[in-house]
Write an enzyme that holds these catalytic residues in place. Structure first.
Site, PDB file in Angstrom:
ATOM      1  N   LYS A 238       0.822  -1.209   0.000  1.00  0.00           N
ATOM      2  CA  LYS A 238       0.000   0.000   0.000  1.00  0.00           C
ATOM      3  C   LYS A 238       0.852   1.253   0.000  1.00  0.00           C
ATOM      4  CE  LYS A 238      -4.401  -1.581   1.857  1.00  0.00           C
ATOM      5  NZ  LYS A 238      -5.429  -1.425   2.884  1.00  0.00           N
TER       6      LYS A 238
ATOM      7  N   LYS B  86      -5.819  -9.941  -8.137  1.00  0.00           N
ATOM      8  CA  LYS B  86      -7.052 -10.147  -7.394  1.00  0.00           C
ATOM      9  C   LYS B  86      -8.142  -9.127  -7.814  1.00  0.00           C
ATOM     10  CE  LYS B  86      -8.531 -10.267  -2.602  1.00  0.00           C
ATOM     11  NZ  LYS B  86      -8.164 -10.217  -1.195  1.00  0.00           N
TER      12      LYS B  86
ATOM     13  N   LYS C 248     -11.999  -3.951  -4.993  1.00  0.00           N
ATOM     14  CA  LYS C 248     -12.979  -2.869  -4.985  1.00  0.00           C
ATOM     15  C   LYS C 248     -12.345  -1.537  -5.322  1.00  0.00           C
ATOM     16  CE  LYS C 248     -12.655  -2.498   0.039  1.00  0.00           C
ATOM     17  NZ  LYS C 248     -12.440  -3.483   0.935  1.00  0.00           N
TER      18      LYS C 248
END
Ligand code: TRP
Length: 345
Positions: free
Chosen positions: A127, A209, A212
């Site tokens: 991240k 993956k 969202k």
């Protein structure tokens, strides 16, 4: 029923249900990956366990959020839990920021966590690479807040995806550390990771993956997508060169991902799916079948979601009741922790 034995004063023991807790961050529109990897398991588990499901809005702000959007997505996520089959009568459904005990416990745990333990976290490394313009301290201490979410209810099991295993390991270490330093206080939680379907991949880049927060909408099936959108996205999913329907994650990641989607909605094994499409019209026919199956599965969830979202007062009431129940429990655990830590009552 998943139970454990609790021993009380006077040598009395009795069986109590084990506790599970899980949560999702409202940092994007929920996708079919959330159904496959989490919600459908939560729904099954809620009958066997004392269950708590929260929307972790405080985790969401480790990445910059627009306030109105965060509000909308928090309520959307809660509504989606219920639309997917979480029953607020059976499970405690609530919003993390409504239960301040999480953050209060997190501070105590923060003071027991080494810098090295947080900097080792692969999700932090990923991240902070992806959001290199906003590497805030919250992103760094995120796993400690997650540990607090879990420990403040003495959860026995935590249903999570494979990618959360390392965070759960920290929660376990912190529970043991506290228990060792003071006295037995926390349950050491176990991860509960689903076998098949835990990982739904992106439709256009099937080695990544389904997420969202993916900026490319064609990669994901959103739970609010219409039948038509779902069907089109699946028909246009990237597949591998070849014609046969055979499960092979390495050589045929695209087809394997669509097979996983199909498995989720009808429980057929990969062998059965291979058999079903043997000698069929190839990828096009397979995609057509999968597309309609997924659209049919998502439809009632989307319809319930729209209904739940249309009654704001009822949804907020469910969440207020959930928060009250959760707080009652969290308060007791936090009180013990504060006392043992040396804070004046
Ligand atoms: N970190 C989790 C995720 O990204 C979300 C989360 C926050 C969570 N707190 C939790 C999951 C507590 C389980 C239990 O998926």
């Amino acid at each position: 029923m998943a139970s454990k034995i609790r021993h009380c004063a006077l040598g009395v023991s009795f069986a109590v249900m084990k506790t599970i807790l899980s949560g999702m961050a409202p940092s994007g529109e929920l996708t079919f990956g959330h159904i496959a990897g989490a919600l459908r398991n939560w729904v099954k588990l809620q009958s066997e366990f004392d269950s708590l499901f929260c929307v972790v809005d405080q985790h969401a702000i480790t990445v910059r959020q627009e306030p109105a959007m965060l509000r909308k997505r928090t309520l959307d996520a809660a509504a989606m839990y219920i639309a997917a089959g979480i029953d607020p009568e059976k499970s405690t459904v609530f919003i993390q920021s409504h239960v301040p005990e999480h953050v209060q416990l997190a501070w105590v745990l923060t003071c027991m966590t080494g810098m090295g333990e947080c900097s080792r976290m692969t999700q932090f490394k990923d991240k902070s690479d992806r959001h290199s313009d906003n590497v805030n301290v919250g992103l760094f201490t995120y796993p400690i807040l997650m540990a607090a979410d879990i420990l403040v209810y003495n959860a026995d099991l935590v249903p999570v995806g494979e990618d959360q295993k390392q965070h759960l390991e920290l929660a376990r270490n912190l529970a043991e550390r506290f228990n060792h330093r003071y006295s037995d206080t926390f349950t050491v939680p176990e991860p509960y990771i689903p076998e098949v379907g835990g990982r739904i991949m992106s439709l256009q880049e099937p080695t990544k993956k389904m997420s969202k927060s993916d900026p490319n909408e064609k990669n994901s099936i959103y739970l609010v997508d219409t039948d038509e959108q779902i069907i089109n996205k699946i028909k246009r999913a990237v597949t591998d060169s070849g014609t046969e329907i055979i499960y092979d994650e390495k050589l045929r990641p695209g087809i394997s991902n669509l097979m996983t989607l199909y498995h989720i909605v009808n429980n057929k094994s990969f062998a059965e799916i291979e058999q079903e499409f043997k000698g069929s019209g190839g990828y096009a026919e397979f995609k057509e079948t999968v597309a309609h199956a997924i659209a049919g599965y998502v439809r009632p969830i989307r319809e319930r979601f729209i209904e739940i979202r249309a009654d704001d007062a009822a949804l907020r009431k469910i969440l207020a009741d959930g928060a009250e129940k959760a707080r009652g429990r969290a308060r007791k655990v936090l009180r013990k922790v504060y006392k043992k830590t040396g804070f004046i009552e």
